[in-house]
Motif scaffolding. Structure first.
Motif, PDB file in Angstrom:
ATOM      1  N   TYR A  62      -4.322 -11.919   6.115  1.00  0.00           N
ATOM      2  CA  TYR A  62      -5.228 -11.573   5.010  1.00  0.00           C
ATOM      3  C   TYR A  62      -4.441 -10.834   3.942  1.00  0.00           C
ATOM      4  O   TYR A  62      -3.830  -9.800   4.230  1.00  0.00           O
ATOM      5  CB  TYR A  62      -6.370 -10.702   5.544  1.00  0.00           C
ATOM      6  CG  TYR A  62      -7.284 -10.140   4.479  1.00  0.00           C
ATOM      7  CD1 TYR A  62      -7.940 -10.984   3.592  1.00  0.00           C
ATOM      8  CD2 TYR A  62      -7.504  -8.773   4.375  1.00  0.00           C
ATOM      9  CE1 TYR A  62      -8.788 -10.475   2.620  1.00  0.00           C
ATOM     10  CE2 TYR A  62      -8.352  -8.255   3.414  1.00  0.00           C
ATOM     11  CZ  TYR A  62      -8.990  -9.109   2.532  1.00  0.00           C
ATOM     12  OH  TYR A  62      -9.822  -8.599   1.569  1.00  0.00           O
ATOM     13  N   PRO A  63      -4.401 -11.340   2.697  1.00  0.00           N
ATOM     14  CA  PRO A  63      -3.525 -10.724   1.693  1.00  0.00           C
ATOM     15  C   PRO A  63      -3.868  -9.282   1.366  1.00  0.00           C
ATOM     16  O   PRO A  63      -2.970  -8.488   1.053  1.00  0.00           O
ATOM     17  CB  PRO A  63      -3.678 -11.644   0.476  1.00  0.00           C
ATOM     18  CG  PRO A  63      -4.934 -12.412   0.707  1.00  0.00           C
ATOM     19  CD  PRO A  63      -5.074 -12.553   2.192  1.00  0.00           C
ATOM     20  N   GLY A  64      -5.149  -8.920   1.439  1.00  0.00           N
ATOM     21  CA  GLY A  64      -5.489  -7.520   1.207  1.00  0.00           C
ATOM     22  C   GLY A  64      -4.855  -6.609   2.229  1.00  0.00           C
ATOM     23  O   GLY A  64      -4.396  -5.497   1.909  1.00  0.00           O
ATOM     24  N   ALA A  65      -4.793  -7.059   3.476  1.00  0.00           N
ATOM     25  CA  ALA A  65      -4.125  -6.279   4.516  1.00  0.00           C
ATOM     26  C   ALA A  65      -2.621  -6.289   4.329  1.00  0.00           C
ATOM     27  O   ALA A  65      -1.940  -5.284   4.569  1.00  0.00           O
ATOM     28  CB  ALA A  65      -4.490  -6.836   5.891  1.00  0.00           C
ATOM     29  N   THR A  66      -2.075  -7.428   3.891  1.00  0.00           N
ATOM     30  CA  THR A  66      -0.633  -7.509   3.660  1.00  0.00           C
ATOM     31  C   THR A  66      -0.192  -6.494   2.625  1.00  0.00           C
ATOM     32  O   THR A  66       0.863  -5.860   2.753  1.00  0.00           O
ATOM     33  CB  THR A  66      -0.242  -8.925   3.208  1.00  0.00           C
ATOM     34  OG1 THR A  66      -0.648  -9.871   4.201  1.00  0.00           O
ATOM     35  CG2 THR A  66       1.254  -9.039   2.969  1.00  0.00           C
ATOM     36  N   LEU A  67      -0.998  -6.323   1.594  1.00  0.00           N
ATOM     37  CA  LEU A  67      -0.668  -5.357   0.549  1.00  0.00           C
ATOM     38  C   LEU A  67      -0.571  -3.947   1.133  1.00  0.00           C
ATOM     39  O   LEU A  67       0.372  -3.198   0.849  1.00  0.00           O
ATOM     40  CB  LEU A  67      -1.722  -5.410  -0.553  1.00  0.00           C
ATOM     41  CG  LEU A  67      -1.443  -4.614  -1.822  1.00  0.00           C
ATOM     42  CD1 LEU A  67      -0.230  -5.169  -2.545  1.00  0.00           C
ATOM     43  CD2 LEU A  67      -2.658  -4.629  -2.736  1.00  0.00           C
ATOM     44  N   MET A  68      -1.545  -3.579   1.978  1.00  0.00           N
ATOM     45  CA  MET A  68      -1.508  -2.254   2.606  1.00  0.00           C
ATOM     46  C   MET A  68      -0.342  -2.145   3.585  1.00  0.00           C
ATOM     47  O   MET A  68       0.413  -1.161   3.575  1.00  0.00           O
ATOM     48  CB  MET A  68      -2.827  -1.993   3.347  1.00  0.00           C
ATOM     49  CG  MET A  68      -4.006  -1.682   2.456  1.00  0.00           C
ATOM     50  SD  MET A  68      -5.434  -1.055   3.397  1.00  0.00           S
ATOM     51  CE  MET A  68      -6.018  -2.554   4.175  1.00  0.00           C
ATOM     52  N   LEU A  69      -0.189  -3.151   4.434  1.00  0.00           N
ATOM     53  CA  LEU A  69       0.846  -3.095   5.462  1.00  0.00           C
ATOM     54  C   LEU A  69       2.248  -3.119   4.862  1.00  0.00           C
ATOM     55  O   LEU A  69       3.157  -2.444   5.354  1.00  0.00           O
ATOM     56  CB  LEU A  69       0.671  -4.276   6.418  1.00  0.00           C
ATOM     57  CG  LEU A  69      -0.556  -4.208   7.333  1.00  0.00           C
ATOM     58  CD1 LEU A  69      -0.845  -5.579   7.928  1.00  0.00           C
ATOM     59  CD2 LEU A  69      -0.348  -3.181   8.438  1.00  0.00           C
ATOM     60  N   GLY A  70       2.433  -3.886   3.794  1.00  0.00           N
ATOM     61  CA  GLY A  70       3.739  -3.932   3.150  1.00  0.00           C
ATOM     62  C   GLY A  70       4.151  -2.570   2.619  1.00  0.00           C
ATOM     63  O   GLY A  70       5.315  -2.155   2.764  1.00  0.00           O
TER      64      GLY A  70
END
Length: 380
Positions: free
Chosen positions: A121-129
């Motif tokens: 999920y890209p929204g999670a990727t943004l946070m995780l990155g």
């Protein structure tokens, strides 16, 4: 890039898959990858990012999914470039999300004690990155990128490896995350049956569809968005023998279409289905509104694709890339759809797109074993 300690060989590798229950395009890859990892002896857990992030982020994301209306479409078209295409807007949004949910989200992730984290999920990727880049996330991180273009939320310099469904996406990955960013094109983010689709006659027999004549599938994705009625009407105007229209999990859309086409023997209205490999193998053409993984699945089955009905936000960028690369025909309105659909039907069956690629599960496990950028990772 932060690293983690060596894996403990006495226990299975722990893989945390971070998804979000706002569309099959995120949940389905997480489920498929979790199953493949379990087959390889890993412990795979799926975490809903929106639940983990807390109610404030849940409300923000939930409001953003109500696009199937004139006002929603306009608002999405305005908001998307600001938060997902312009670097300043993305950074501001990331800071806001981090403020609202960062500590809570990180705590939920670390509670699973993962050896590697995969975001679908890209929204999670943004946070995780961001968490990985500044050292707060210790486990290596992979991003499962299931769009072709408009990847600013799917890609981050903090991600250890980007798993792509289209090799053409690597150019944008490196533009966003830098030339040293890892990008590996993989199979294994779709149902394994797509790598060995049935023949058209067999698929039609399995689904109870006519063996002769043309079959067009119309899909609005899991949300059943876009001009589904316009797509069905265009197919009927071309005297397509069978039109299967997919309504995802939207019962209201399904009921409305069942009522509209109650008198037509050519139209079959379906809700959510687990038989997509058979259906796309049975079809001559897919008319799809939301880009993403379903387009690749159709191409893997030799089914031609027309993208139509919801050219909003990131879909617009994906459509541009599809057209440029010749992967799908893009129709901006019903008149263009009639032409595109007629052309796709006249062209006949396509050659199934089945390149030899590594399996996503194998890449993830290799990343867990060798998270650093230098040495030991066989997919660099």
């Amino acid at each position: 890039m932060p690293r983690v300690a060596a894996l403990d060989p006495s226990r299975p590798v722990r893989v945390l898959l971070v998804s979000a229950s706002i569309g099959e395009g995120h949940d389905a890859p997480a489920r498929v990858l979790a199953a493949a990892l379990a087959e390889r002896g890993a412990e795979a857990t799926v975490l809903d990012a929106l639940v983990a992030a807390g109610p404030a982020v849940q409300r923000m994301a939930g409001a953003g999914t109500q696009y199937d209306g004139r006002l929603g479409n306009v608002l999405y078209d305005i908001a998307h470039p600001l938060v997902a295409e312009r670097p300043r807007g993305q950074r501001a949004t990331a800071r806001l999300i981090d403020l609202l949910a960062g500590p809570r989200f990180l705590a939920a992730v670390e509670a699973e004690r993962p050896d590697v984290v995969v975001s679908t999920y890209p929204g999670a990727t943004l946070m995780l990155g961001r968490l990985r880049a500044d050292g707060r996330l210790r486990a290596p991180l992979a991003s499962a990128v299931t769009d072709l273009a408009s990847l600013r939320w799917w890609v981050h310099p903090g991600v250890d490896c980007h798993l792509l469904i289209h090799p053409e996406s690597a150019v944008e990955v490196h533009r966003i995350a830098g030339p040293r960013a890892r990008a590996v094109t993989v199979h294994g983010l779709t149902d394994p049956r797509f790598t060995r689709p049935p023949s058209r006659p067999r698929a039609r027999a399995t689904l109870g569809l006519p063996g002769a004549g043309t079959v067009v599938v119309v899909s609005g994705g899991g949300w059943a968005v876009g001009d589904l009625r316009g797509a069905v009407d265009a197919a009927l105007a071309l005297r397509v023998d069978t039109v299967v229209v997919l309504c995802g999990r939207r019962d209201d859309v399904r009921v409305a279409l069942e009522q509209r086409y109650a008198g037509s023997d050519a139209v079959r209205v379906w809700g959510f289905t687990e038989q997509m490999p058979e259906l796309l193998a049975a079809a001559d053409v897919l008319v799809h509104s939301t880009a993403g993984l379903t387009v690749l699945e159709a191409l893997m089955c030799g089914c031609r694709v027309v993208s139509f009905g919801w050219g909003r936000g990131h879909i617009r960028q994906n459509n541009s890339a599809y057209a440029q690369l010749g992967l799908a025909t893009v129709a901006a309105d019903r008149a263009q759809l009639a032409t595109a659909l007629a052309g796709a039907l006249a062209a006949g069956p396509a050659v199934p797109l089945q390149p030899q690629l590594p399996q996503a599960a194998d890449v993830v496990l290799a990343l867990a074993a060798a998270p650093g950028r230098a040495g030991g990772f066989p997919y660099a």
